[in-house]
Motif scaffolding. Structure first.
Motif, PDB file in Angstrom:
ATOM      1  N   SER A 155      -1.145  11.814 -10.664  1.00 56.38           N
ATOM      2  CA  SER A 155      -1.579  10.415 -10.663  1.00 56.38           C
ATOM      3  C   SER A 155      -2.135  10.078  -9.291  1.00 56.38           C
ATOM      4  CB  SER A 155      -0.395   9.500 -10.984  1.00 56.38           C
ATOM      5  OG  SER A 155      -0.752   8.137 -10.879  1.00 56.38           O
ATOM      6  N   MET A 156      -3.210   9.270  -9.287  1.00 57.75           N
ATOM      7  CA  MET A 156      -3.786   8.769  -8.041  1.00 57.75           C
ATOM      8  C   MET A 156      -3.894   7.253  -8.173  1.00 57.75           C
ATOM      9  SD  MET A 156      -6.824  11.598  -7.348  1.00 57.75           S
ATOM     10  CE  MET A 156      -7.696  11.200  -8.867  1.00 57.75           C
ATOM     11  N   ARG A 157      -3.216   6.539  -7.286  1.00 56.59           N
ATOM     12  CA  ARG A 157      -3.163   5.074  -7.354  1.00 56.59           C
ATOM     13  C   ARG A 157      -3.646   4.489  -6.046  1.00 56.59           C
ATOM     14  NH1 ARG A 157       1.177   3.119 -10.944  1.00 56.59           N
ATOM     15  NH2 ARG A 157       1.558   4.757 -12.440  1.00 56.59           N
ATOM     16  N   PHE A 158      -4.538   3.516  -6.153  1.00 58.12           N
ATOM     17  CA  PHE A 158      -5.142   2.882  -4.985  1.00 58.12           C
ATOM     18  C   PHE A 158      -4.849   1.392  -5.034  1.00 58.12           C
ATOM     19  CE2 PHE A 158      -8.483   1.048  -2.429  1.00 58.12           C
ATOM     20  CZ  PHE A 158      -8.612   1.940  -1.382  1.00 58.12           C
ATOM     21  N   TYR A 159      -4.166   0.881  -4.010  1.00 59.74           N
ATOM     22  CA  TYR A 159      -3.738  -0.519  -3.947  1.00 59.74           C
ATOM     23  C   TYR A 159      -4.602  -1.258  -2.944  1.00 59.74           C
ATOM     24  CZ  TYR A 159       0.146   1.220  -6.603  1.00 59.74           C
ATOM     25  OH  TYR A 159       0.903   1.802  -7.596  1.00 59.74           O
TER      26      TYR A 159
ATOM     27  N   ASP B  82       2.852   1.383   6.796  1.00 60.38           N
ATOM     28  CA  ASP B  82       3.367   0.016   6.788  1.00 60.38           C
ATOM     29  C   ASP B  82       4.888  -0.034   6.682  1.00 60.38           C
ATOM     30  OD1 ASP B  82       3.928  -2.687   6.321  1.00 60.38           O
ATOM     31  OD2 ASP B  82       2.185  -2.965   5.028  1.00 60.38           O
ATOM     32  N   GLY B  83       5.524  -0.602   7.690  1.00 59.93           N
ATOM     33  CA  GLY B  83       6.975  -0.734   7.701  1.00 59.93           C
ATOM     34  C   GLY B  83       7.522  -1.614   6.596  1.00 59.93           C
ATOM     35  N   ASP B  84       6.679  -2.427   5.967  1.00 60.75           N
ATOM     36  CA  ASP B  84       7.136  -3.252   4.846  1.00 60.75           C
ATOM     37  C   ASP B  84       7.545  -2.401   3.641  1.00 60.75           C
ATOM     38  OD1 ASP B  84       6.654  -5.548   6.297  1.00 60.75           O
ATOM     39  OD2 ASP B  84       4.756  -6.002   5.307  1.00 60.75           O
ATOM     40  N   LEU B  85       7.160  -1.133   3.634  1.00 60.71           N
ATOM     41  CA  LEU B  85       7.469  -0.254   2.504  1.00 60.71           C
ATOM     42  C   LEU B  85       8.747   0.551   2.693  1.00 60.71           C
ATOM     43  CD1 LEU B  85       3.821   0.938   1.833  1.00 60.71           C
ATOM     44  CD2 LEU B  85       5.139  -0.759   0.536  1.00 60.71           C
ATOM     45  N   VAL B  86       9.467   0.317   3.782  1.00 60.10           N
ATOM     46  CA  VAL B  86      10.680   1.088   4.084  1.00 60.10           C
ATOM     47  C   VAL B  86      11.685   1.019   2.951  1.00 60.10           C
ATOM     48  CG1 VAL B  86      12.729   1.177   5.584  1.00 60.10           C
ATOM     49  CG2 VAL B  86      10.450   1.032   6.588  1.00 60.10           C
ATOM     50  N   ARG B  87      12.025  -0.152   2.497  1.00 64.56           N
ATOM     51  CA  ARG B  87      13.061  -0.274   1.466  1.00 64.56           C
ATOM     52  C   ARG B  87      12.626   0.374   0.158  1.00 64.56           C
ATOM     53  NH1 ARG B  87      17.126   1.137  -0.290  1.00 64.56           N
ATOM     54  NH2 ARG B  87      18.214  -0.073  -1.842  1.00 64.56           N
ATOM     55  N   ALA B  88      11.352   0.286  -0.194  1.00 64.34           N
ATOM     56  CA  ALA B  88      10.864   0.934  -1.413  1.00 64.34           C
ATOM     57  C   ALA B  88      11.002   2.453  -1.308  1.00 64.34           C
ATOM     58  CB  ALA B  88       9.414   0.542  -1.683  1.00 64.34           C
ATOM     59  N   VAL B  89      10.680   3.003  -0.146  1.00 59.23           N
ATOM     60  CA  VAL B  89      10.821   4.451   0.062  1.00 59.23           C
ATOM     61  C   VAL B  89      12.299   4.843  -0.009  1.00 59.23           C
ATOM     62  CG1 VAL B  89      10.512   6.336   1.719  1.00 59.23           C
ATOM     63  CG2 VAL B  89       8.661   4.691   1.327  1.00 59.23           C
ATOM     64  N   GLU B  90      13.161   4.059   0.612  1.00 51.61           N
ATOM     65  CA  GLU B  90      14.600   4.340   0.532  1.00 51.61           C
ATOM     66  C   GLU B  90      15.075   4.335  -0.918  1.00 51.61           C
ATOM     67  OE1 GLU B  90      16.552   2.536   4.614  1.00 51.61           O
ATOM     68  OE2 GLU B  90      16.138   1.158   2.975  1.00 51.61           O
TER      69      GLU B  90
ATOM     70  N   VAL C  93      -0.351  -6.834  -2.608  1.00 55.07           N
ATOM     71  CA  VAL C  93      -0.723  -5.420  -2.559  1.00 55.07           C
ATOM     72  C   VAL C  93       0.492  -4.554  -2.230  1.00 55.07           C
ATOM     73  CG1 VAL C  93      -2.187  -3.701  -1.434  1.00 55.07           C
ATOM     74  CG2 VAL C  93      -3.112  -5.957  -1.994  1.00 55.07           C
ATOM     75  N   ASP C  94       1.172  -4.854  -1.132  1.00 61.84           N
ATOM     76  CA  ASP C  94       2.349  -4.066  -0.745  1.00 61.84           C
ATOM     77  C   ASP C  94       3.461  -4.163  -1.775  1.00 61.84           C
ATOM     78  OD1 ASP C  94       1.045  -3.348   1.570  1.00 61.84           O
ATOM     79  OD2 ASP C  94       2.166  -4.712   2.862  1.00 61.84           O
ATOM     80  N   VAL C  95       3.644  -5.346  -2.333  1.00 63.97           N
ATOM     81  CA  VAL C  95       4.692  -5.528  -3.351  1.00 63.97           C
ATOM     82  C   VAL C  95       4.364  -4.697  -4.582  1.00 63.97           C
ATOM     83  CG1 VAL C  95       5.775  -7.183  -4.913  1.00 63.97           C
ATOM     84  CG2 VAL C  95       5.402  -7.792  -2.517  1.00 63.97           C
ATOM     85  N   GLY C  96       3.113  -4.712  -5.002  1.00 62.80           N
ATOM     86  CA  GLY C  96       2.714  -3.909  -6.159  1.00 62.80           C
ATOM     87  C   GLY C  96       2.940  -2.432  -5.935  1.00 62.80           C
ATOM     88  N   LEU C  97       2.573  -1.948  -4.760  1.00 66.05           N
ATOM     89  CA  LEU C  97       2.785  -0.540  -4.435  1.00 66.05           C
ATOM     90  C   LEU C  97       4.276  -0.221  -4.416  1.00 66.05           C
ATOM     91  CD1 LEU C  97       0.940   1.423  -1.638  1.00 66.05           C
ATOM     92  CD2 LEU C  97       3.291   1.863  -2.248  1.00 66.05           C
ATOM     93  N   ALA C  98       5.063  -1.073  -3.776  1.00 69.74           N
ATOM     94  CA  ALA C  98       6.509  -0.845  -3.676  1.00 69.74           C
ATOM     95  C   ALA C  98       7.160  -0.791  -5.055  1.00 69.74           C
ATOM     96  CB  ALA C  98       7.158  -1.937  -2.821  1.00 69.74           C
ATOM     97  N   VAL C  99       6.819  -1.738  -5.903  1.00 66.35           N
ATOM     98  CA  VAL C  99       7.399  -1.775  -7.255  1.00 66.35           C
ATOM     99  C   VAL C  99       7.012  -0.529  -8.039  1.00 66.35           C
ATOM    100  CG1 VAL C  99       7.311  -2.986  -9.473  1.00 66.35           C
ATOM    101  CG2 VAL C  99       7.621  -4.286  -7.362  1.00 66.35           C
ATOM    102  N   ASP C 100       5.747  -0.152  -7.989  1.00 65.27           N
ATOM    103  CA  ASP C 100       5.300   1.031  -8.734  1.00 65.27           C
ATOM    104  C   ASP C 100       5.945   2.309  -8.224  1.00 65.27           C
ATOM    105  OD1 ASP C 100       3.751  -0.600 -10.315  1.00 65.27           O
ATOM    106  OD2 ASP C 100       1.839   0.017  -9.440  1.00 65.27           O
ATOM    107  N   LEU C 101       6.152   2.415  -6.929  1.00 69.53           N
ATOM    108  CA  LEU C 101       6.815   3.586  -6.361  1.00 69.53           C
ATOM    109  C   LEU C 101       8.250   3.701  -6.875  1.00 69.53           C
ATOM    110  CD1 LEU C 101       6.701   5.983  -4.343  1.00 69.53           C
ATOM    111  CD2 LEU C 101       7.479   4.378  -2.585  1.00 69.53           C
ATOM    112  N   VAL C 102       8.965   2.600  -6.874  1.00 68.52           N
ATOM    113  CA  VAL C 102      10.356   2.612  -7.346  1.00 68.52           C
ATOM    114  C   VAL C 102      10.408   2.844  -8.856  1.00 68.52           C
ATOM    115  CG1 VAL C 102      12.468   1.242  -7.559  1.00 68.52           C
ATOM    116  CG2 VAL C 102      11.191   1.232  -5.412  1.00 68.52           C
ATOM    117  N   LEU C 103       9.501   2.242  -9.614  1.00 67.55           N
ATOM    118  CA  LEU C 103       9.472   2.489 -11.064  1.00 67.55           C
ATOM    119  C   LEU C 103       9.173   3.955 -11.379  1.00 67.55           C
ATOM    120  CD1 LEU C 103       7.619  -0.681 -12.402  1.00 67.55           C
ATOM    121  CD2 LEU C 103      10.026  -0.075 -12.754  1.00 67.55           C
TER     122      LEU C 103
END
Length: 163
Positions: free
Chosen positions: A41-45, A106-114, A80-90
């Motif tokens: 999959s390739m996703r562009f936000y 982007d440090g805003d994505l730390v919790r999603a990566v965790e 944009v960041d919220v959409g990416l974060a949600v999709d990563l966790v899903l």
């Protein structure tokens, strides 16, 4: 073979590519290079930007990219960041992939990566060294520095490009 998904934080990457003079870039070649082959999959936000946005995102879609758009405001991007974060966790929760390549610093994505890692997904963060938030690098499974990529071979090649 590992199922790899590529998640691109469009504006985060664009700013760094432009700053270094690496535009235009072949986005699909970049995704394949970082994934080590064809990604599952390739996703562009992104949020709409002025000149050439529609043609750029349409070309990405024709090449198999899922383009997820937030919105532009006078203060910047929204959603944009919220959409990416949600999709990563899903993706992690659904067991869809073995590995995610997150092209962002982007440090805003730390919790999603965790959260994705807690759910068993390997998350590789890819960005230029001086553009990665330290907390994001710390929580990643691996960090791939974009400086090390063969940028001459990632230039426009009749593909979706950023200029």
């Amino acid at each position: 073979m590992a199922r790899v998904a590529v998640f691109v934080d469009g504006s985060n990457l664009y700013v760094e590519l432009r700053r270094r003079g690496f535009l235009p870039v072949d986005m699909t070649a970049l995704a394949w290079t970082l994934a080590g082959g064809r990604p599952a999959s390739m996703r562009f936000y992104t949020a709409p930007f002025a000149k050439g946005h529609e043609a750029f995102t349409h070309t990405l879609q024709k090449k198999g990219w899922l383009v997820v758009e937030g919105r532009s405001t006078p203060r910047g991007e929204k959603g944009v960041d919220v959409g990416l974060a949600v999709d990563l966790v899903l993706a992690a929760a659904g067991g869809l992939y073995d590995r995610a390549v997150l092209i962002s610093g982007d440090g805003d994505l730390v919790r999603a990566v965790e959260a994705a890692r807690e759910l068993g997904l390997e998350v590789v963060v890819a960005q230029f060294q001086d553009a990665i938030a330290q907390d994001l690098a710390r929580v990643a499974s691996e960090v791939r520095l974009l400086e090390a990529l063969p940028w001459t071979s990632l230039r426009y090649a009749k593909e979706a490009v950023w200029t």
